[in-house]
Design a protein around this motif. Structure first.
Motif, mmCIF file in Angstrom:
data_model
loop_
_atom_site.group_PDB
_atom_site.id
_atom_site.type_symbol
_atom_site.label_atom_id
_atom_site.label_comp_id
_atom_site.label_asym_id
_atom_site.label_seq_id
_atom_site.Cartn_x
_atom_site.Cartn_y
_atom_site.Cartn_z
ATOM 1 N N PRO A 142 0.929 -1.058 0.058
ATOM 2 C CA PRO A 142 0.030 -0.090 -0.053
ATOM 3 C C PRO A 142 0.900 1.186 -0.124
ATOM 4 O O PRO A 142 2.067 1.181 0.258
ATOM 5 C CB PRO A 142 -0.761 0.054 1.397
ATOM 6 N N LEU A 143 0.163 2.413 -0.433
ATOM 7 C CA LEU A 143 0.857 3.493 -0.303
ATOM 8 C C LEU A 143 1.526 3.918 1.278
ATOM 9 O O LEU A 143 0.789 3.881 2.136
ATOM 10 C CB LEU A 143 0.059 4.766 -0.637
ATOM 11 N N PRO A 144 2.722 4.352 1.211
ATOM 12 C CA PRO A 144 3.409 4.631 2.537
ATOM 13 C C PRO A 144 2.746 6.021 3.050
ATOM 14 O O PRO A 144 2.250 6.887 2.413
ATOM 15 C CB PRO A 144 4.711 5.133 2.281
ATOM 16 N N ALA A 145 2.511 6.033 4.403
ATOM 17 C CA ALA A 145 2.027 6.940 5.212
ATOM 18 C C ALA A 145 3.100 8.269 5.008
ATOM 19 O O ALA A 145 4.165 7.951 5.446
ATOM 20 C CB ALA A 145 1.503 6.629 6.463
ATOM 21 N N ILE A 146 2.442 9.563 4.938
ATOM 22 C CA ILE A 146 3.463 10.421 4.939
ATOM 23 C C ILE A 146 3.159 11.793 5.983
ATOM 24 O O ILE A 146 3.850 12.437 6.181
ATOM 25 C CB ILE A 146 3.251 11.491 3.504
ATOM 26 N N GLY A 147 2.140 11.040 7.167
ATOM 27 C CA GLY A 147 1.926 11.911 8.115
ATOM 28 C C GLY A 147 0.708 11.262 8.704
ATOM 29 O O GLY A 147 0.189 10.224 8.535
ATOM 30 N N THR A 148 0.287 12.124 9.643
ATOM 31 C CA THR A 148 -0.950 11.606 10.464
ATOM 32 C C THR A 148 -1.909 13.036 10.524
ATOM 33 O O THR A 148 -1.402 14.013 10.232
ATOM 34 C CB THR A 148 -0.665 11.437 11.992
ATOM 35 N N CYS A 149 -3.004 12.756 10.911
ATOM 36 C CA CYS A 149 -3.904 13.988 10.907
ATOM 37 C C CYS A 149 -4.968 13.522 11.986
ATOM 38 O O CYS A 149 -5.378 12.468 12.407
ATOM 39 C CB CYS A 149 -4.652 14.147 9.529
ATOM 40 N N LYS A 150 -5.781 14.704 12.286
ATOM 41 C CA LYS A 150 -6.686 14.778 13.472
ATOM 42 C C LYS A 150 -8.031 15.290 13.123
ATOM 43 O O LYS A 150 -8.018 16.321 12.454
ATOM 44 C CB LYS A 150 -6.128 15.537 14.706
ATOM 45 N N ALA A 151 -9.143 14.366 13.094
ATOM 46 C CA ALA A 151 -10.300 14.868 12.638
ATOM 47 C C ALA A 151 -10.813 16.033 13.747
ATOM 48 O O ALA A 151 -11.005 15.939 14.530
ATOM 49 C CB ALA A 151 -11.259 13.943 12.557
ATOM 50 N N LEU A 152 -11.184 17.431 12.989
ATOM 51 C CA LEU A 152 -11.813 18.425 13.697
ATOM 52 C C LEU A 152 -13.183 18.256 13.738
ATOM 53 O O LEU A 152 -13.745 18.924 14.785
ATOM 54 C CB LEU A 152 -11.432 19.731 12.767
ATOM 55 N N TYR A 153 -13.961 17.791 12.816
ATOM 56 C CA TYR A 153 -15.156 17.700 12.804
ATOM 57 C C TYR A 153 -15.502 16.018 12.296
ATOM 58 O O TYR A 153 -14.674 15.369 11.669
ATOM 59 C CB TYR A 153 -15.707 18.808 11.780
ATOM 60 N N THR A 154 -16.863 15.863 12.445
ATOM 61 C CA THR A 154 -17.466 14.604 12.051
ATOM 62 C C THR A 154 -17.812 14.884 10.690
ATOM 63 O O THR A 154 -18.360 15.665 10.170
ATOM 64 C CB THR A 154 -18.522 14.225 12.889
ATOM 65 N N PHE A 155 -17.388 13.587 9.918
ATOM 66 C CA PHE A 155 -17.657 13.833 8.336
ATOM 67 C C PHE A 155 -18.078 12.404 7.966
ATOM 68 O O PHE A 155 -17.517 11.235 8.208
ATOM 69 C CB PHE A 155 -16.321 13.986 7.567
ATOM 70 N N ASP A 156 -19.345 12.277 7.409
ATOM 71 C CA ASP A 156 -19.968 11.239 6.885
ATOM 72 C C ASP A 156 -19.788 11.000 5.352
ATOM 73 O O ASP A 156 -20.247 11.614 4.451
ATOM 74 C CB ASP A 156 -21.547 11.170 7.011
ATOM 75 N N GLY A 157 -18.711 10.237 5.032
ATOM 76 C CA GLY A 157 -18.387 10.057 3.736
ATOM 77 C C GLY A 157 -19.431 9.066 2.970
ATOM 78 O O GLY A 157 -19.325 7.936 3.173
ATOM 79 N N GLN A 158 -20.273 9.811 2.235
ATOM 80 C CA GLN A 158 -21.283 9.056 1.557
ATOM 81 C C GLN A 158 -21.024 8.926 -0.047
ATOM 82 O O GLN A 158 -21.729 8.111 -0.774
ATOM 83 C CB GLN A 158 -22.539 9.710 1.668
ATOM 84 N N ASN A 159 -20.202 9.983 -0.382
ATOM 85 C CA ASN A 159 -20.080 9.740 -1.960
ATOM 86 C C ASN A 159 -18.731 8.583 -2.090
ATOM 87 O O ASN A 159 -18.125 8.382 -1.330
ATOM 88 C CB ASN A 159 -19.384 11.062 -2.337
#
Length: 622
Positions: free
Chosen positions: A549-566
């Motif tokens: 798989p693609l290597p991770a280039i960093g991390t992130c923290k979710a600021l808001y809840t997002f419902d990925g429907q698309n």
């Protein structure tokens, strides 16, 4: 012509002249010594110059010296090294044949000169002593004569005086006789000393001084001859190395004459020939007519057992293979969001919104449209093998089969590797034969050694031979594969377009006819917009099951809840930490991963990204 007779009275000048001669000899020695230092310094500088421009071992420069011009330059460097050696020979010969000999001779000359002038001074002192004795006897004789005259006059005066007694007259007479006798004795002594002095003086000026001056003259003449011989030796030292220096220069000329521009041109061909044929004519694309390329959704998502998908594209383009990229990458490209991301919620926290921000709804585009957009996107996607080669080079690892090289270069590298392995095998075989012979000797003569002690070594050598043979077979198989694909050498026939022989290669053999050079020096294969694709579905899936798989280039923290429907998006919860695998490319979406099999896009404004500065290609968000 003799200094003894001509320069009998120039003792001091001869002393100064001979000292000047010694000074001249020492000056010449100093001159030769400085010349040797210059020769040594020149030789050292020449050697350093030659060493400076010598090719570095195991470097690219060493490969450049295959060309005849570079070989001529290398020969020039070697000849200059020999040339420097001859200057060192000059220095050594000047030191041993002139400086050392003259230095000893000067010391001997000083001692001889000192001895001669010591004898001369001794003779001078002797004649001066004789002269002083002569002067002393002469003064005494003169004084005695005067005393005798005075005594005689006194006697005569006393004898004429009638008033003087006879006794006084007799006394005066006796005194006068005594003085006359003393004068006679002084006269005899003066005469004897004078004769002796004259004899010594004749000996001094006609025997001693001429002999001493003759010896000094001979000493000075020997010094002059020795100086002349040293000058001849000085010239001979140079003349002895002149033929060798001439050979060095002849070697440079011979190397220059051996330069073959045609051979160098052929080496350039062998070094950089890719083995590809020039691309064919580009078909005219009539944009006044609607695009006729259509691809059914089943062509990319059919099961492995449904056989081959054969989408056809309009035009008379030659048949070319599908650009194999990783399956999840391809689907990501086809299903990534094509609309602007939603803005972040107005409230400070998405928990204040009952249902949270919703991802914009948009009906799914037909897969054929996504496929057409993928095919016409710029820049064009390279085939999987080229991407794999480029990635390998960027990671600093060269594929074992040299698949990152063009066919012709790959063939040469493989042939070189096969030759090296065969040499190693031959060395091991020779070693095995030697051990076998030694073992036979031990068997016949047990007192020389234990045959069993060689079994371990023999087994180790056999194991090495087997390992090398397997390695050689592997590279020979790759070499046979490459030679089977390359057109025959010397033939001008162009390679036919389309796929390689499907019977000889069960998997895909070619990505495309059109190729371009990649920035890292490897070649890549470009997917044409008008091509005929023949891809077995089973082979397509198997090709990438083992891809990382693609290597991770960093991390992130979710600021808001997002419902990925698309399609292509992923749902996240406020405060959740995930891995970033692809930065925002300017479209407002960031690609993230929760686990190895769960990844997708989220709006960049919904997350706070922390990129790893050590990750390749990572940028820092401010």
């Amino acid at each position: 012509m003799s200094w003894g007779t001509e320069l009998w009275d120039q003792f001091d000048n001869l002393e100064k002249h001979t000292q000047w001669g010694i000074d001249i000899l020492e000056k010449y020695i100093k001159f030769v010594k400085e010349r040797t230092e210059i020769e040594l310094s020149y030789a050292k500088q020449l050697r350093n110059l030659s060493k400076k421009y010598q090719p570095k071992k195991n470097s690219k420069e060493e490969e450049e010296y295959r060309y005849t011009a570079c070989q001529a330059f290398l020969s020039t460097l070697n000849e200059m090294n020999d040339y420097a050696g001859q200057h060192e020979v000059i220095s050594e010969n000047l030191t041993s044949k002139i400086i050392a000999g003259l230095a000893r001779y000067v010391q001997e000359l000083k001692q001889e000169r000192k001895s001669h002038f010591h004898d001369g001074r001794k003779a001078q002192q002797h004649i001066e002593t004789c002269w002083k004795q002569l002067e002393s006897s002469k003064r005494r004789f003169e004084r005695d004569c005067k005393e005798a005259d005075r005594a005689q006059q006194y006697f005569e005066k006393m004898d004429a005086d009638i008033n003087v007694t006879k006794a006084d007259v007799e006394k005066a007479r006796q005194q006068a006789q005594l003085r006359h006798q003393m004068a006679e004795d002084s006269k005899a002594d003066y005469s004897s000393i004078l004769q002796k002095f004259n004899h010594e003086q004749r000996e001094y000026y006609y025997t001693h001084i001429p002999t001493i001056f003759q010896q000094i003259q001979e000493m000075e003449e020997r010094r002059i001859v020795r100086l002349g011989e040293s000058m001849k030796t000085y010239a001979e030292v140079d003349r002895q190395v002149t033929p060798i220096i001439g050979k060095c220069l002849d070697g440079i000329v011979k190397a220059a004459e051996a330069i073959d521009q045609k051979n160098d041109s052929q080496l350039v061909i062998e070094a950089y020939k890719s083995g590809f044929e020039p691309p064919g004519d580009i078909e005219f694309e009539d944009y006044t007519q609607p695009m006729k390329r259509t691809v059914s959704e089943n062509s990319l998502s059919n099961s492995r057992g449904e056989g081959k998908a054969e989408p056809k594209f309009g035009g008379k383009a030659k048949g070319k293979l599908w650009p194999f990229i990783k399956k999840n990458k391809l689907m990501s490209l086809l299903t990534s969001p094509h609309q602007p991301p939603p803005p972040p919620p107005a409230s400070a926290s998405p928990s204040a919104v009952p249902n949270g921000p919703q991802s914009p709804k948009q009906p799914k585009e037909p897969l054929s449209h996504r496929f057409n957009e993928f095919m016409t996107s710029k820049p064009k996607i390279h085939c999987f093998r080229s991407l794999k080669r480029g990635l390998s080079l960027k990671l600093g690892s060269t594929p074992e089969d040299f698949s990152n090289l063009p066919p012709e270069q790959r063939r040469k590298k493989l042939q070189q590797k096969v030759d090296e392995l065969n040499k190693d095998i031959q060395k091991e075989v020779d070693q095995r034969d030697a051990i076998t012979k030694m073992k036979d000797v031990y068997l016949k003569n047990p007192q020389m050694g234990d045959p069993a002690s060689l079994d371990h070594k023999l087994a180790e050598v056999n194991q090495n031979i087997e390992k090398l043979r397997l390695e050689a077979q592997k590279f020979e198989a790759w070499l046979a594969e490459v030679e089977g694909r390359l057109p025959a050498r010397g033939e001008q026939a162009r390679r036919q377009s389309g796929l390689y022989d499907a019977q000889s290669t069960p998997t895909v053999n070619n990505c495309a006819q059109a190729r371009e050079s990649s920035p890292d020096g490897s070649y890549t294969e470009e997917q044409s917009q008008e091509s005929e694709v023949k891809v077995p579905a089973l082979d397509f899936d198997d090709e990438f099951d083992d891809e990382e798989p693609l290597p991770a280039i960093g991390t992130c923290k979710a600021l808001y809840t997002f419902d990925g429907q698309n399609e292509g998006t992923i749902s996240v919860v406020e405060g959740e930490t995930l891995y970033v695998i692809e930065e925002d490319k300017g479209d407002g979406w960031t690609r993230i991963r929760r686990s190895e099999d769960e990844e997708g896009y989220v709006p960049t404004s919904y997350v706070e990204v922390y990129l790893d500065k050590n990750a390749k290609g990572a940028k820092t968000y401010i």
